[in-house]
Design a protein around this motif. Structure first.
Motif, mmCIF file in Angstrom:
data_model
loop_
_atom_site.group_PDB
_atom_site.id
_atom_site.type_symbol
_atom_site.label_atom_id
_atom_site.label_comp_id
_atom_site.label_asym_id
_atom_site.label_seq_id
_atom_site.Cartn_x
_atom_site.Cartn_y
_atom_site.Cartn_z
ATOM 1 N N LEU A 126 16.173 88.317 33.835
ATOM 2 C CA LEU A 126 15.277 88.675 34.766
ATOM 3 C C LEU A 126 15.241 90.067 35.159
ATOM 4 C CD1 LEU A 126 15.362 85.346 37.003
ATOM 5 C CD2 LEU A 126 13.831 85.798 34.972
ATOM 6 N N TRP B 4 23.822 82.987 32.671
ATOM 7 C CA TRP B 4 22.491 82.882 32.348
ATOM 8 C C TRP B 4 22.406 82.549 30.519
ATOM 9 C CZ3 TRP B 4 19.418 87.284 35.242
ATOM 10 C CH2 TRP B 4 19.386 86.924 36.455
ATOM 11 N N SER C 287 13.211 80.135 38.252
ATOM 12 C CA SER C 287 13.566 81.613 38.726
ATOM 13 C C SER C 287 12.576 81.981 39.680
ATOM 14 C CB SER C 287 13.605 82.180 37.436
ATOM 15 O OG SER C 287 12.243 82.642 37.065
ATOM 16 N N GLU D 173 22.290 79.368 43.640
ATOM 17 C CA GLU D 173 21.826 80.421 42.502
ATOM 18 C C GLU D 173 22.921 80.297 41.516
ATOM 19 O OE1 GLU D 173 22.029 84.519 44.044
ATOM 20 O OE2 GLU D 173 20.964 83.992 45.895
ATOM 21 N N THR E 289 16.188 85.878 40.392
ATOM 22 C CA THR E 289 17.450 85.086 40.454
ATOM 23 C C THR E 289 17.169 83.638 39.858
ATOM 24 O OG1 THR E 289 18.151 86.268 42.347
ATOM 25 C CG2 THR E 289 19.018 83.836 41.925
ATOM 26 N N TRP E 290 17.936 83.029 39.240
ATOM 27 C CA TRP E 290 17.737 81.795 38.501
ATOM 28 C C TRP E 290 18.417 80.725 39.587
ATOM 29 C CZ3 TRP E 290 14.652 79.821 34.900
ATOM 30 C CH2 TRP E 290 14.228 80.680 33.988
ATOM 31 N N TYR E 291 17.924 79.678 40.093
ATOM 32 C CA TYR E 291 18.533 78.476 40.644
ATOM 33 C C TYR E 291 18.543 77.180 39.898
ATOM 34 C CZ TYR E 291 17.304 81.728 44.628
ATOM 35 O OH TYR E 291 17.489 82.899 45.473
#
Length: 51
Positions: free
Chosen positions: A50, A42, A5, A36, A9-11
């Motif tokens: 986040l 999530w 992250s 992304e 944002t998470w990738y």
């Protein structure tokens, strides 16, 4: 699945690790940063919020 992250944002992350026959040395390691991950996914992936 692997992920990392930023602050917001998470990738997705993929990697390949090759080791020797005794699994004591890394012979090669490659990784690729993916797309992304949408916030709606999530929770299902057990990624913390986040925001």
């Amino acid at each position: 699945m692997a992920a990392f992250s930023t602050a917001t944002t998470w990738y997705r992350l993929s990697f390949r690790c090759e080791v020797d026959a005794d699994a004591t040395r890394v012979l090669s390691f490659n990784f690729r940063v993916g797309a992304e991950i949408p916030p709606g996914e999530w929770a299902g992936l057990r990624l913390p919020s986040l925001r």
